[in-house]
Design a protein around this motif. Structure first.
Motif, PDB file in Angstrom:
ATOM      1  N   GLY A 148       3.395  -7.740 -21.762  1.00  7.22           N
ATOM      2  CA  GLY A 148       2.303  -8.743 -21.728  1.00  7.22           C
ATOM      3  C   GLY A 148       2.609  -9.181 -20.033  1.00  7.22           C
ATOM      4  N   GLN A 149       3.857  -9.380 -19.497  1.00  5.11           N
ATOM      5  CA  GLN A 149       3.889  -9.803 -18.298  1.00  5.11           C
ATOM      6  C   GLN A 149       3.156  -8.929 -17.085  1.00  5.11           C
ATOM      7  N   VAL A 150       3.031  -9.680 -16.023  1.00  6.04           N
ATOM      8  CA  VAL A 150       2.214  -8.762 -15.070  1.00  6.04           C
ATOM      9  C   VAL A 150       2.867  -9.148 -13.558  1.00  6.04           C
ATOM     10  N   SER A 151       2.940  -8.352 -12.650  1.00  2.00           N
ATOM     11  CA  SER A 151       3.841  -8.322 -11.304  1.00  2.00           C
ATOM     12  C   SER A 151       3.001  -7.747 -10.465  1.00  2.00           C
ATOM     13  N   THR A 152       3.028  -7.978  -9.312  1.00  2.00           N
ATOM     14  CA  THR A 152       2.460  -7.257  -8.079  1.00  2.00           C
ATOM     15  C   THR A 152       3.364  -6.996  -7.187  1.00  2.00           C
ATOM     16  N   PRO A 153       4.165  -5.817  -7.283  1.00  2.81           N
ATOM     17  CA  PRO A 153       5.246  -5.244  -6.766  1.00  2.81           C
ATOM     18  C   PRO A 153       4.839  -4.289  -5.310  1.00  2.81           C
ATOM     19  N   PHE A 154       3.308  -4.060  -5.188  1.00  2.00           N
ATOM     20  CA  PHE A 154       3.017  -3.407  -4.066  1.00  2.00           C
ATOM     21  C   PHE A 154       2.241  -4.106  -3.085  1.00  2.00           C
ATOM     22  N   ARG A 155       2.362  -4.066  -2.016  1.00  2.00           N
ATOM     23  CA  ARG A 155       1.387  -4.830  -1.070  1.00  2.00           C
ATOM     24  C   ARG A 155       1.204  -3.733   0.198  1.00  2.00           C
ATOM     25  N   PHE A 156       0.299  -3.586   0.962  1.00  2.48           N
ATOM     26  CA  PHE A 156      -0.050  -3.040   2.247  1.00  2.48           C
ATOM     27  C   PHE A 156      -1.091  -3.461   2.965  1.00  2.48           C
ATOM     28  N   THR A 157      -1.009  -3.921   4.110  1.00  2.00           N
ATOM     29  CA  THR A 157      -1.837  -4.565   5.196  1.00  2.00           C
ATOM     30  C   THR A 157      -1.660  -3.999   6.436  1.00  2.00           C
ATOM     31  N   ALA A 158      -2.911  -3.591   7.005  1.00  2.00           N
ATOM     32  CA  ALA A 158      -2.799  -3.096   8.316  1.00  2.00           C
ATOM     33  C   ALA A 158      -3.895  -2.957   9.007  1.00  2.00           C
ATOM     34  N   ASP A 159      -3.914  -3.007  10.359  1.00  2.00           N
ATOM     35  CA  ASP A 159      -5.130  -2.550  11.160  1.00  2.00           C
ATOM     36  C   ASP A 159      -5.083  -1.171  11.332  1.00  2.00           C
ATOM     37  N   PRO A 160      -6.103  -0.703  11.021  1.00  2.00           N
ATOM     38  CA  PRO A 160      -6.153   0.838  11.043  1.00  2.00           C
ATOM     39  C   PRO A 160      -6.033   1.744  12.234  1.00  2.00           C
ATOM     40  N   ARG A 161      -6.109   0.813  13.383  1.00  2.00           N
ATOM     41  CA  ARG A 161      -6.091   1.451  14.553  1.00  2.00           C
ATOM     42  C   ARG A 161      -4.444   1.529  15.031  1.00  2.00           C
ATOM     43  N   THR A 162      -3.453   0.923  14.285  1.00  2.00           N
ATOM     44  CA  THR A 162      -2.302   1.058  14.477  1.00  2.00           C
ATOM     45  C   THR A 162      -1.438   2.203  13.452  1.00  2.00           C
ATOM     46  N   LEU A 163      -2.345   2.860  12.538  1.00  2.00           N
ATOM     47  CA  LEU A 163      -1.908   3.991  11.829  1.00  2.00           C
ATOM     48  C   LEU A 163      -2.230   5.221  12.415  1.00  2.00           C
ATOM     49  N   VAL A 164      -2.873   5.441  13.406  1.00  2.00           N
ATOM     50  CA  VAL A 164      -3.378   6.725  14.003  1.00  2.00           C
ATOM     51  C   VAL A 164      -3.077   6.767  15.311  1.00  2.00           C
ATOM     52  N   PRO A 165      -3.356   8.140  15.885  1.00  2.00           N
ATOM     53  CA  PRO A 165      -2.768   8.414  17.267  1.00  2.00           C
ATOM     54  C   PRO A 165      -3.797   7.483  18.171  1.00  2.00           C
ATOM     55  N   THR A 166      -3.270   7.190  19.606  1.00  2.00           N
ATOM     56  CA  THR A 166      -4.014   6.343  20.345  1.00  2.00           C
ATOM     57  C   THR A 166      -5.107   6.785  20.726  1.00  2.00           C
ATOM     58  N   ASP A 167      -5.279   8.351  20.726  1.00  2.00           N
ATOM     59  CA  ASP A 167      -6.500   8.672  21.362  1.00  2.00           C
ATOM     60  C   ASP A 167      -7.632   8.865  20.461  1.00  2.00           C
ATOM     61  N   THR A 168      -7.580   8.313  19.474  1.00  2.00           N
ATOM     62  CA  THR A 168      -8.798   8.209  18.304  1.00  2.00           C
ATOM     63  C   THR A 168      -9.816   7.408  18.839  1.00  2.00           C
ATOM     64  N   LEU A 169     -11.077   7.459  18.341  1.00  2.00           N
ATOM     65  CA  LEU A 169     -12.214   6.645  19.008  1.00  2.00           C
ATOM     66  C   LEU A 169     -11.844   5.335  18.304  1.00  2.00           C
TER      67      LEU A 169
END
Length: 241
Positions: A148-169
């Motif tokens: 019955g317990q609840v935990s929040t073990p996973f978090r992910f936050t990012a600016d999508p521009r930092t996740l792809v190659p620099t030549d993307t639009l």
């Protein structure tokens, strides 16, 4: 089928079986009355016996409702404007067999975000499509545990521009999703150790996007946030393999 109709069909089957038994008994002139009676009693019992219950399949073992865990992938769709669809695709990366996703094992998934303007042909030039930029992606989580317990073990936050190659639009509004280069792709992100009694985890996506309301109209952009939940089943170690 209602219980009444099921009972009626069983009764008809029983009567038909008894009728067949009587015909067969009449064709056996040497049989005594007691033998015929025993034969009919046996046929009635067989006709009244219920059909065997189907055995459960492997999918029935998934107690935490998760299409992702049934299929190994899932597509979550949101309408961001009339005829303008934002799609979040997620898939199991490692291990690919989701029955091996246990509390202690590292669980890796990939996901992608794309957009489709159904008002125009898929091969239309960008100026004919309503552009959608993604400026922020945030993922939180919540476990389901037998205690019955609840935990929040996973978090992910990012600016999508930092996740792809620099030549993307891209622009000040973020990463352009409906370009010829494709949308946002995150091939791997890991969910690590969870509490031992975890039976499921729900990833909660929040996608901040800028949506163009009219094609090739830079002044028509509006910012909205799209929310999607991704339930994932977690299995006990003995169910691995």
């Amino acid at each position: 089928m209602t219980p009444a109709s099921s009972s009626s069909r069983s009764s008809r089957r029983a009567r038909a079986a008894v009728g067949a038994a009587l015909v067969l008994a009449m064709a056996l002139p040497t049989a005594g009355c007691a033998q015929v009676g025993e034969f009919i009693d046996g046929v009635q019992a067989a006709a009244a016996e219920p059909a065997p219950t189907p055995t459960s399949t492997a999918s029935d073992e998934i107690a935490f409702d998760s299409q992702f865990s049934y299929d190994g992938s899932v597509a979550l769709s949101s309408d961001v404007a009339d005829g303008l669809e934002l799609r979040l695709d997620a898939w199991a990366a490692d291990p690919k067999r989701t029955h091996e996703w246990t509390p202690t094992a590292e669980k890796t998934l990939g996901f992608a975000v794309n957009v489709y303007d159904h008002r125009v042909d898929e091969k239309a030039v960008l100026t004919q499509k309503r552009r959608v930029y993604i400026s922020q992606i945030a993922i939180t989580s919540q476990t389901a545990q037998t205690s019955g317990q609840v935990s929040t073990p996973f978090r992910f936050t990012a600016d999508p521009r930092t996740l792809v190659p620099t030549d993307t639009l891209r622009s000040k509004r973020g990463l352009l999703l409906n370009s010829y280069q494709g949308g946002l792709l995150v091939p791997e992100t890991a969910i690590r150790e969870l509490p031992d009694d975890t039976v499921g985890i729900t990833l909660q996506f929040a996608l901040t996007v800028w949506v163009e309301q009219a094609a090739d109209d830079d002044a028509s952009f509006e910012q909205i946030t799209i929310y999607q939940d991704l339930p994932i089943a977690i299995f006990a170690p003995e169910n691995e393999g």
